[in-house]
Design a protein around this motif. Structure first.
Motif, mmCIF file in Angstrom:
data_model
loop_
_atom_site.group_PDB
_atom_site.id
_atom_site.type_symbol
_atom_site.label_atom_id
_atom_site.label_comp_id
_atom_site.label_asym_id
_atom_site.label_seq_id
_atom_site.Cartn_x
_atom_site.Cartn_y
_atom_site.Cartn_z
ATOM 1 N N UNK A 192 3.724 32.944 50.674
ATOM 2 C CA UNK A 192 3.737 32.642 52.109
ATOM 3 C C UNK A 192 3.056 31.304 52.404
ATOM 4 N N UNK A 193 1.985 31.043 51.700
ATOM 5 C CA UNK A 193 1.232 29.792 51.881
ATOM 6 C C UNK A 193 1.965 28.603 51.266
ATOM 7 N N UNK A 194 3.021 28.900 50.535
ATOM 8 C CA UNK A 194 3.834 27.911 49.824
ATOM 9 C C UNK A 194 3.051 27.192 48.728
ATOM 10 N N UNK A 195 2.164 27.946 48.079
ATOM 11 C CA UNK A 195 1.467 27.451 46.896
ATOM 12 C C UNK A 195 2.188 27.916 45.635
ATOM 13 N N UNK A 196 3.042 28.929 45.792
ATOM 14 C CA UNK A 196 3.883 29.428 44.712
ATOM 15 C C UNK A 196 5.321 29.442 45.199
ATOM 16 N N UNK A 197 6.237 29.383 44.217
ATOM 17 C CA UNK A 197 7.648 29.587 44.500
ATOM 18 C C UNK A 197 8.222 30.430 43.360
ATOM 19 N N UNK A 198 9.336 31.098 43.652
ATOM 20 C CA UNK A 198 10.021 31.919 42.648
ATOM 21 C C UNK A 198 11.352 31.250 42.326
ATOM 22 N N UNK A 199 11.625 31.093 41.036
ATOM 23 C CA UNK A 199 12.899 30.484 40.651
ATOM 24 C C UNK A 199 13.999 31.548 40.567
ATOM 25 N N UNK A 200 15.206 31.132 40.208
ATOM 26 C CA UNK A 200 16.346 32.053 40.138
ATOM 27 C C UNK A 200 16.148 33.148 39.098
ATOM 28 N N UNK A 201 15.331 32.866 38.094
ATOM 29 C CA UNK A 201 15.040 33.865 37.064
ATOM 30 C C UNK A 201 13.866 34.761 37.411
ATOM 31 N N UNK A 202 13.404 34.683 38.650
ATOM 32 C CA UNK A 202 12.288 35.486 39.154
ATOM 33 C C UNK A 202 10.952 35.154 38.496
ATOM 34 N N UNK A 203 10.819 33.897 38.041
ATOM 35 C CA UNK A 203 9.555 33.431 37.482
ATOM 36 C C UNK A 203 8.794 32.649 38.543
ATOM 37 N N UNK A 204 7.478 32.717 38.462
ATOM 38 C CA UNK A 204 6.605 32.050 39.427
ATOM 39 C C UNK A 204 6.230 30.658 38.951
ATOM 40 N N UNK A 205 6.168 29.724 39.900
ATOM 41 C CA UNK A 205 5.779 28.336 39.623
ATOM 42 C C UNK A 205 4.836 27.877 40.731
ATOM 43 N N UNK A 206 3.920 26.978 40.388
ATOM 44 C CA UNK A 206 3.098 26.347 41.404
ATOM 45 C C UNK A 206 3.918 25.291 42.120
ATOM 46 N N UNK A 207 3.736 25.192 43.412
ATOM 47 C CA UNK A 207 4.291 24.070 44.169
ATOM 48 C C UNK A 207 3.297 22.917 44.045
ATOM 49 N N UNK B 265 -3.282 31.572 36.290
ATOM 50 C CA UNK B 265 -2.382 32.291 35.393
ATOM 51 C C UNK B 265 -0.965 31.728 35.467
ATOM 52 N N UNK B 266 -0.496 31.423 36.665
ATOM 53 C CA UNK B 266 0.853 30.870 36.800
ATOM 54 C C UNK B 266 0.931 29.518 36.111
ATOM 55 N N UNK B 267 -0.135 28.755 36.162
ATOM 56 C CA UNK B 267 -0.180 27.431 35.542
ATOM 57 C C UNK B 267 -0.474 27.489 34.046
ATOM 58 N N UNK B 268 -1.083 28.567 33.570
ATOM 59 C CA UNK B 268 -1.716 28.551 32.263
ATOM 60 C C UNK B 268 -0.938 28.950 31.042
ATOM 61 N N UNK B 269 0.308 29.308 31.156
ATOM 62 C CA UNK B 269 1.020 29.758 29.967
ATOM 63 C C UNK B 269 2.063 28.783 29.496
ATOM 64 N N UNK B 270 2.636 29.053 28.329
ATOM 65 C CA UNK B 270 3.680 28.173 27.803
ATOM 66 C C UNK B 270 4.984 28.274 28.598
ATOM 67 N N UNK B 271 5.174 29.424 29.259
ATOM 68 C CA UNK B 271 6.382 29.615 30.073
ATOM 69 C C UNK B 271 5.965 30.200 31.425
ATOM 70 N N UNK B 272 6.769 29.954 32.427
ATOM 71 C CA UNK B 272 6.492 30.490 33.757
ATOM 72 C C UNK B 272 6.538 32.018 33.702
ATOM 73 N N UNK B 273 5.509 32.672 34.249
ATOM 74 C CA UNK B 273 5.471 34.135 34.200
ATOM 75 C C UNK B 273 6.233 34.758 35.376
#
Length: 172
Positions: free
Chosen positions: A98-113, A62-70
């Motif tokens: 915690x596993x560092x597979x995701x990170x949160x940006x300044x806009x509180x959106x999730x991204x894959x590492x 889901x984090x990878x699958x959209x046009x914008x970071x959710x």
């Protein structure tokens, strides 16, 4: 409830040993449930061997699958209906952070590492391997036909506005 035109097959009790000539009488819910449980168990067992869960895979996709970071909230809202409880997806997001597979940006959106993307790719390969086992001996045409039947059954159920039990069938 009226019997549909052309549908005269009686409903028999679920029978895992039903022969092919008996299958038309079998309850679809039983067989869908059995299939769901078996396929889910196979997939989750395969993922457990590499220390990942199916809900973690859902979140990575889901984090990878959209046009914008959710945002966290968007992922939770979109996946909670699949989860085992209302808090599972929130916990999964925390695990992946915690596993560092995701990170949160300044806009509180999730991204894959990079590690999260590598895990997602490996899980997709694993899911494809499991799919090959499940589909063994089943052509794409047979699979499509089965899904069309199930999709039609869902549409039939959803189109039914009110289920009225016939008084003559009531159990006293």
């Amino acid at each position: 409830m009226e019997l549909l035109t052309g549908s005269t097959t009686d409903q028999a009790p679920a029978n895992p040993a039903a022969t092919d000539d008996m299958l038309a009488t079998q309850p679809v819910g039983y067989w869908c449930g059995l299939t769901h449980a078996a396929v889910t168990r196979l997939l989750r067992d395969a993922m457990a061997r590499i220390d990942v869960t199916q809900p973690q895979y859902w979140v990575l996709n889901r984090v990878n699958g959209g046009p914008a970071a959710p945002s966290r909230e968007e992922v939770v809202a979109q996946l909670t209906h699949l989860a085992d409880g209302p808090h599972e997806i929130t916990r999964i997001i925390d695990q992946l952070l915690h596993r560092e597979w995701l990170r949160i940006d300044d806009g509180q959106c999730l991204h894959l590492t990079d590690a999260g993307e590598a895990a997602r790719v490996r899980l997709r390969e694993l899911a494809t391997e499991v799919r090959a086992v499940v589909h063994q001996g089943i052509s794409d045409e047979e699979y499509v036909a089965a899904l069309k039947v199930l999709r039609r059954m869902v549409a039939n159920v959803e189109a039914t506005e009110l289920l009225v039990v016939r008084p003559d069938l009531a159990i006293s």
